[in-house]
Design a protein around this motif. Structure first.
Motif, PDB file in Angstrom:
ATOM      1  N   ALA A  68      59.468  88.482 -21.359  1.00 40.61           N
ATOM      2  CA  ALA A  68      59.082  88.100 -22.724  1.00 40.61           C
ATOM      3  C   ALA A  68      58.346  86.759 -22.698  1.00 40.61           C
ATOM      4  O   ALA A  68      58.640  85.877 -21.880  1.00 40.61           O
ATOM      5  N   ARG A  69      57.400  86.620 -23.618  1.00 36.98           N
ATOM      6  CA  ARG A  69      56.692  85.347 -23.725  1.00 36.98           C
ATOM      7  C   ARG A  69      57.699  84.234 -24.010  1.00 36.98           C
ATOM      8  O   ARG A  69      58.524  84.334 -24.910  1.00 36.98           O
ATOM      9  N   ALA A  70      57.595  83.168 -23.245  1.00 30.17           N
ATOM     10  CA  ALA A  70      58.546  82.049 -23.390  1.00 30.17           C
ATOM     11  C   ALA A  70      58.154  81.221 -24.593  1.00 30.17           C
ATOM     12  O   ALA A  70      56.961  81.063 -24.880  1.00 30.17           O
TER      13      ALA A  70
ATOM     14  N   ILE B  61      50.492  89.382 -28.279  1.00 25.99           N
ATOM     15  CA  ILE B  61      50.918  89.796 -26.944  1.00 25.99           C
ATOM     16  C   ILE B  61      52.230  89.088 -26.635  1.00 25.99           C
ATOM     17  O   ILE B  61      52.270  87.877 -26.424  1.00 25.99           O
ATOM     18  N   ASP B  62      53.321  89.854 -26.629  1.00 24.90           N
ATOM     19  CA  ASP B  62      54.652  89.274 -26.488  1.00 24.90           C
ATOM     20  C   ASP B  62      55.300  89.527 -25.135  1.00 24.90           C
ATOM     21  O   ASP B  62      56.287  88.855 -24.800  1.00 24.90           O
ATOM     22  N   TYR B  63      54.793  90.497 -24.362  1.00 23.24           N
ATOM     23  CA  TYR B  63      55.466  90.861 -23.127  1.00 23.24           C
ATOM     24  C   TYR B  63      54.464  91.059 -21.990  1.00 23.24           C
ATOM     25  O   TYR B  63      53.311  91.457 -22.213  1.00 23.24           O
TER      26      TYR B  63
ATOM     27  N   ALA C 299      44.711  85.372 -25.237  1.00 20.73           N
ATOM     28  CA  ALA C 299      46.065  85.631 -25.735  1.00 20.73           C
ATOM     29  C   ALA C 299      46.997  86.127 -24.638  1.00 20.73           C
ATOM     30  O   ALA C 299      48.219  86.120 -24.805  1.00 20.73           O
ATOM     31  N   CYS C 300      46.437  86.578 -23.492  1.00 23.06           N
ATOM     32  CA  CYS C 300      47.283  86.999 -22.362  1.00 23.06           C
ATOM     33  C   CYS C 300      47.878  85.802 -21.629  1.00 23.06           C
ATOM     34  O   CYS C 300      48.911  85.937 -20.951  1.00 23.06           O
ATOM     35  N   LEU C 301      47.242  84.657 -21.718  1.00 22.94           N
ATOM     36  CA  LEU C 301      47.653  83.503 -20.930  1.00 22.94           C
ATOM     37  C   LEU C 301      48.997  82.972 -21.413  1.00 22.94           C
ATOM     38  O   LEU C 301      49.358  83.100 -22.582  1.00 22.94           O
ATOM     39  N   GLY C 302      49.735  82.375 -20.499  1.00 22.84           N
ATOM     40  CA  GLY C 302      50.994  81.760 -20.898  1.00 22.84           C
ATOM     41  C   GLY C 302      52.116  82.060 -19.930  1.00 22.84           C
ATOM     42  O   GLY C 302      51.920  82.617 -18.846  1.00 22.84           O
ATOM     43  N   ARG C 303      53.322  81.703 -20.346  1.00 26.91           N
ATOM     44  CA  ARG C 303      54.516  81.826 -19.510  1.00 26.91           C
ATOM     45  C   ARG C 303      55.395  82.945 -20.055  1.00 26.91           C
ATOM     46  O   ARG C 303      55.627  83.032 -21.270  1.00 26.91           O
ATOM     47  N   TYR C 304      55.900  83.779 -19.161  1.00 28.30           N
ATOM     48  CA  TYR C 304      56.752  84.901 -19.522  1.00 28.30           C
ATOM     49  C   TYR C 304      58.002  84.830 -18.644  1.00 28.30           C
ATOM     50  O   TYR C 304      57.925  84.530 -17.452  1.00 28.30           O
ATOM     51  N   THR C 305      59.165  85.147 -19.231  1.00 28.30           N
ATOM     52  CA  THR C 305      60.411  85.027 -18.473  1.00 28.30           C
ATOM     53  C   THR C 305      61.288  86.272 -18.624  1.00 28.30           C
ATOM     54  O   THR C 305      61.273  86.946 -19.651  1.00 28.30           O
TER      55      THR C 305
END
Length: 448
Positions: free
Chosen positions: A446-448, A435-437, A369-375
């Motif tokens: 913030a999670r994109a 997990i949003d940030y 759930a930590c994986l991903g793109r944040y902007t």
């Protein structure tokens, strides 16, 4: 121990740590139990061979922000500005100002992006034009007043407000209204006004190659002067901190109420605080805990410089360190516990070493759930799974750091190759558990 021995011990300590961390030059200023000590060591510029003196100015980077905040608060005390009114009335070019107050700008809760976008220096020092282009409601990274997210952009806006209210440039106002009444000669790293005062050059320590490379210029766009443009000595920083001591009855050009207000934590109502940077935030000052005491201060880095200030307003102690190398931060990390052992409160920070694992066990894998793109504004981070199952942080299209994550989702960010460390965390939404940030050095993406 007499004064000379105190002075000599501090000088020896500074010289020892500067040599260990390959810092060419540094200053250390201390106020403790009513006595002040200022020591200095080394070279201001390895290219020219100039040496550091007690009055040498160092580019202090983000330590400029408390000075800009102090200038803005003088205008509040004079009735020219209001902490809690939307700012569009005084800054019509500030579209997002319909939702934002000066209090939020000074405490990094305005929701503006963290960093000034690259390639936006075409306006020079025209902050009115820059704010109109880059501080619109649609540019907000977070709803104002809801979270802490460290913002250089916010202090560009504060600088513009100062100009609108005084009719002076920020450079003129910070000198005439704040620094010159204190007897301080300001120096600037960019803009039309510099100074005849000697300014230390930054240096890049390339430990693997055994080189220390001078960096003669600070690459700061002129528009960013209010958030990072000052050059000052450690003694200057110590004098400014003294205005906030409780036993300073008339801290002109501030006043007692204004100085107290700036050292009052503003973050009680926000959902996400400044983890990785501090425990709280006032109006320009970070708040650190230290064995039950509240210590205030700020850090600042420039191109090849690292400077640090801490003070306890209740007991009237302070310490300021200026260095002219990118390794000055690790010098400070080694210096802080030595000063604490002498009775100085220097502020606790998150542990920058990953927690030890029991023998024979491996570090638990961070959840997918930590994986991903944040902007945050124009800055985008990608959290990826590494070949070893750990987490990698990528931005600009290339892996930058490994994230050594604990079960509670806090992590140590360790730069690939260089090894520099910072504290951060993933932040979950209490309502959903999602997990949003991603929070790194106080910047909240913030999670994109």
């Amino acid at each position: 121990m007499d004064t000379a021995m105190h002075h000599d011990a501090l000088h020896d300590l500074l010289s020892e740590l500067a040599a260990r961390h390959q810092v060419p030059g540094a200053q250390l200023a201390v106020c403790h139990e009513g006595e002040r000590f200022v020591v200095h060591a080394g070279m201001a510029d390895t290219a020219s061979g100039s040496v550091v003196g007690p009055d040498t100015a160092f580019p202090v980077g983000s330590l400029t922000k408390p000075f800009t905040a102090g200038l803005a608060m003088i205008l509040v005390a004079d009735g020219d500005a209001d902490l809690d009114e939307p700012l569009t009335g005084q800054l019509p070019e500030f579209d997002a100002g319909a939702l934002i107050t000066l209090r939020q700008l000074l405490s990094h809760t305005a929701g503006l992006p963290s960093d000034v976008p690259e390639g936006t220096s075409d306006v020079g020092g025209d902050r009115a034009v820059w704010v109109a282009r880059h501080c619109r409601r649609r540019d907000l990274a977070h709803p104002p007043g809801t979270v802490f997210s460290y913002s250089n952009v916010g202090y560009v806006v504060v600088g513009r407000l100062v100009e609108a209210l005084t009719g002076m440039t920020w450079q003129e106002a910070i000198g005439a209204i704040l620094l010159e009444p204190l007897g301080l000669q300001p120096a600037f790293v960019a803009g039309p006004v510099r100074t005849g005062r000697p300014v230390a050059a930054g240096h890049a320590v390339q430990a693997a190659r055994g080189r220390v490379v001078p960096m003669p210029e600070q690459e700061l766009p002129e528009v960013e002067l209010p958030n990072g443009g000052l050059a000052l000595s450690a003694a200057d920083l110590l004098m400014f901190a003294g205005l906030y001591f409780a036993d300073c009855p008339d801290p002109k050009p501030l006043d007692r109420t204004t100085a107290n207000d700036m050292c009052f934590d503003q973050l009680a109502a926000v959902a996400v605080g400044p983890y990785g940077m501090a425990e709280g935030w006032g109006l320009g000052w970070a708040r650190f805990g230290d064995d039950g005491s509240h210590v205030y201060g700020h850090d600042g880095t420039g191109d090849g410089t690292s400077c640090h200030l801490r003070f306890d307003p209740v007991i009237g102690s302070a310490v300021a360190l200026t260095t002219n190398a990118n390794t000055g931060r690790t010098l400070w990390e080694d210096l802080a516990p030595r000063l604490r052992a002498l009775g100085l409160a220097v502020g606790d920070r998150p542990e920058l070493q990953p927690a030890a694992q029991p023998a024979g066990t491996s570090r638990p894998a961070a959840p997918d759930a930590c994986l991903g793109r944040y902007t945050n504004g124009d800055t985008a981070f990608e959290v990826l799974r590494g070949d070893d199952g750990g987490l990698l942080l990528s931005f600009g299209g290339a892996p930058h750091s490994e994230l050594l994550c604990a079960p509670d989702l806090r992590f140590v960010m360790r730069e690939l190759g260089g090894g520099a460390r910072s504290a951060g965390r993933f932040v979950t939404d209490p309502a959903t558990g999602r997990i949003d940030y991603l929070q790194i050095t106080g910047r909240l993406a913030a999670r994109a």
